[in-house]
Motif scaffolding. Structure first.
Motif, mmCIF file in Angstrom:
data_model
loop_
_atom_site.group_PDB
_atom_site.id
_atom_site.type_symbol
_atom_site.label_atom_id
_atom_site.label_comp_id
_atom_site.label_asym_id
_atom_site.label_seq_id
_atom_site.Cartn_x
_atom_site.Cartn_y
_atom_site.Cartn_z
ATOM 1 N N LYS A 244 64.799 29.993 3.603
ATOM 2 C CA LYS A 244 64.280 31.355 3.747
ATOM 3 C C LYS A 244 64.112 31.658 5.222
ATOM 4 O O LYS A 244 63.502 30.880 5.956
ATOM 5 C CB LYS A 244 62.933 31.475 3.024
ATOM 6 C CG LYS A 244 62.448 32.893 2.850
ATOM 7 C CD LYS A 244 61.192 32.908 1.984
ATOM 8 C CE LYS A 244 60.732 34.324 1.718
ATOM 9 N NZ LYS A 244 59.517 34.368 0.872
ATOM 10 N N ASN A 245 64.641 32.781 5.657
ATOM 11 C CA ASN A 245 64.560 33.124 7.073
ATOM 12 C C ASN A 245 63.097 33.136 7.527
ATOM 13 O O ASN A 245 62.315 33.987 7.071
ATOM 14 C CB ASN A 245 65.190 34.504 7.306
ATOM 15 C CG ASN A 245 65.357 34.813 8.782
ATOM 16 O OD1 ASN A 245 64.673 34.252 9.626
ATOM 17 N ND2 ASN A 245 66.274 35.707 9.096
ATOM 18 N N PRO A 246 62.687 32.208 8.384
ATOM 19 C CA PRO A 246 61.280 32.131 8.790
ATOM 20 C C PRO A 246 60.815 33.341 9.598
ATOM 21 O O PRO A 246 59.614 33.606 9.691
ATOM 22 C CB PRO A 246 61.231 30.858 9.639
ATOM 23 C CG PRO A 246 62.629 30.682 10.145
ATOM 24 C CD PRO A 246 63.517 31.190 9.053
ATOM 25 N N SER A 247 61.766 34.078 10.165
ATOM 26 C CA SER A 247 61.395 35.243 10.979
ATOM 27 C C SER A 247 60.651 36.292 10.166
ATOM 28 O O SER A 247 59.767 36.977 10.678
ATOM 29 C CB SER A 247 62.638 35.873 11.614
ATOM 30 O OG SER A 247 63.233 34.992 12.543
ATOM 31 N N LYS A 248 60.999 36.420 8.886
ATOM 32 C CA LYS A 248 60.376 37.448 8.054
ATOM 33 C C LYS A 248 58.858 37.298 8.024
ATOM 34 O O LYS A 248 58.115 38.245 8.290
ATOM 35 C CB LYS A 248 60.934 37.391 6.630
ATOM 36 C CG LYS A 248 60.350 38.440 5.704
ATOM 37 C CD LYS A 248 60.976 38.399 4.317
ATOM 38 C CE LYS A 248 60.383 39.478 3.422
ATOM 39 N NZ LYS A 248 60.990 39.464 2.065
ATOM 40 N N ALA A 249 58.381 36.105 7.725
ATOM 41 C CA ALA A 249 56.938 35.877 7.635
ATOM 42 C C ALA A 249 56.267 35.931 9.005
ATOM 43 O O ALA A 249 55.162 36.458 9.142
ATOM 44 C CB ALA A 249 56.664 34.533 6.962
ATOM 45 N N VAL A 250 56.931 35.397 10.019
ATOM 46 C CA VAL A 250 56.358 35.397 11.374
ATOM 47 C C VAL A 250 56.195 36.820 11.889
ATOM 48 O O VAL A 250 55.144 37.194 12.425
ATOM 49 C CB VAL A 250 57.229 34.557 12.335
ATOM 50 C CG1 VAL A 250 56.783 34.763 13.787
ATOM 51 C CG2 VAL A 250 57.163 33.071 11.958
ATOM 52 N N PHE A 251 57.224 37.647 11.713
ATOM 53 C CA PHE A 251 57.149 39.037 12.169
ATOM 54 C C PHE A 251 56.100 39.810 11.375
ATOM 55 O O PHE A 251 55.392 40.647 11.925
ATOM 56 C CB PHE A 251 58.524 39.717 12.042
ATOM 57 C CG PHE A 251 59.442 39.464 13.205
ATOM 58 C CD1 PHE A 251 59.912 40.514 13.974
ATOM 59 C CD2 PHE A 251 59.831 38.175 13.549
ATOM 60 C CE1 PHE A 251 60.757 40.300 15.053
ATOM 61 C CE2 PHE A 251 60.666 37.938 14.623
ATOM 62 C CZ PHE A 251 61.132 38.994 15.385
ATOM 63 N N GLN A 252 56.010 39.527 10.093
ATOM 64 C CA GLN A 252 55.004 40.188 9.256
ATOM 65 C C GLN A 252 53.600 39.843 9.745
ATOM 66 O O GLN A 252 52.736 40.716 9.858
ATOM 67 C CB GLN A 252 55.180 39.752 7.809
ATOM 68 C CG GLN A 252 54.247 40.430 6.835
ATOM 69 C CD GLN A 252 54.460 39.936 5.411
ATOM 70 O OE1 GLN A 252 54.278 38.757 5.118
ATOM 71 N NE2 GLN A 252 54.876 40.834 4.534
ATOM 72 N N ALA A 253 53.371 38.573 10.044
ATOM 73 C CA ALA A 253 52.061 38.136 10.514
ATOM 74 C C ALA A 253 51.687 38.807 11.838
ATOM 75 O O ALA A 253 50.536 39.235 12.023
ATOM 76 C CB ALA A 253 52.056 36.616 10.677
#
Length: 300
Positions: free
Chosen positions: A194-203
């Motif tokens: 799962k692209n980790p950027s999605k959760a990091v950017f959301q946070a």
């Protein structure tokens, strides 16, 4: 730019049970998808719309003006809803709507820096008057604070490892710089799954806009804002924001179990329901797949 399609539109309108002479508040105006349908149903009533984004207000004003003049636009964080309503002489309303998703035009605008799929400055401000940008968090916050933001806001896996890598590789000013760092420091298996950027950017976006803090302050104002039989509808997309809304709604209806043993009738003060998108909507609109509509009615 993709067209912003309002999620659960029919369900929201039905749940609010709009009175033609009622006062309604759309706390997340966006591009007026929900607001237009509410306004169409008001004759003597009034619609008050909030948004932190001046661009959203400008665009929506043109759309709403074509329907009627029974609306007021307020540029403000919805955490100040009671204060802002009092300024225009309103203390109680018949319905409240909050769509807690980020609007598609914001995500699609490269200059706003919300998207990890486009290279742009790490901005992520919904309110351009906000002095805090995502790049300020990434480049200036302590390692522990960054790890806390990643974990508490979006359950980011290996948050401590990511925070350490961010601090060690400063400055990081663009979305692609952050993307590349995540790919470099995280195990390949996590990146593939799962692209980790999605959760990091959301946070980071949640932190920049203090979304959870704002939501909690808003919820505390609902009991005093709603008229009897008034309805409040919240659309959530994120498990943590949904938990905040769910827990507050449950708290409103809490009665000490010990009271049930007394020979008295305990009247409920609130009625709740939860609505999910129909399969057809989830297929047509990807944003709807994770949406939940929580509706609460003030009975007394």
């Amino acid at each position: 730019m993709n067209k912003h399609i309002p999620v659960l539109l029919n369900e929201v309108i039905e749940s609010l049970d709009i009175k033609t002479d009622g006062i309604y508040v759309d706390l997340t105006l966006g591009r007026a998808g929900h607001s237009q349908e509410i306004l169409k149903r008001l004759t003597q009533g009034k619609l008050i719309c909030f948004d932190k984004d001046i661009e959203a207000i400008k665009e929506s004003d043109e759309k709403l003006a074509k329907i009627s003049s029974n609306y007021i636009l307020i540029k403000s964080d919805f955490r100040y809803v009671s204060k802002e309503l009092k300024k225009i002489g309103i203390e109680h309303v018949d319905g409240i709507l909050a769509d807690l998703g980020v609007s598609s035009p914001q995500l699609d605008d490269i200059k706003r820096g919300f998207s990890y799929s486009q290279n742009s400055e790490l901005d992520m401000r919904m309110d351009l008057d906000n002095p805090l940008m995502a790049k300020d968090i990434v480049n200036n916050f302590e390692e522990e604070e960054i790890a806390k933001i990643l974990y508490e806001n979006a359950d980011v896996k290996l948050a401590k490892l990511i925070a350490k890598a961010i601090v060690s590789n400063r400055p990081i000013n663009t979305s692609f710089e952050l993307n590349e760092l995540l790919k470099k420091v995280l195990p390949a298996k996590i990146v593939r799954e799962k692209n980790p950027s999605k959760a990091v950017f959301q946070a980071l976006r949640i932190a920049v806009n203090d979304e959870f803090g704002s939501l909690k302050e808003l919820l505390e104002q609902i009991p005093s804002l709603l008229n009897k039989n008034g309805k409040c509808a919240f659309i959530t997309f994120h498990s943590k924001e949904d938990a905040i809304v769910k827990q507050y709604f449950q708290k409103l209806n809490y009665h000490d179990p010990k009271l049930n043993k007394l020979p008295v009738q305990i009247d409920k003060d609130w009625k709740q329901k939860i609505i999910f998108p129909q399969e057809s909507e989830a297929e047509e609109n990807r944003r709807a797949r994770s949406a939940k509509l929580r509706v609460i009615t003030k009975l007394n």
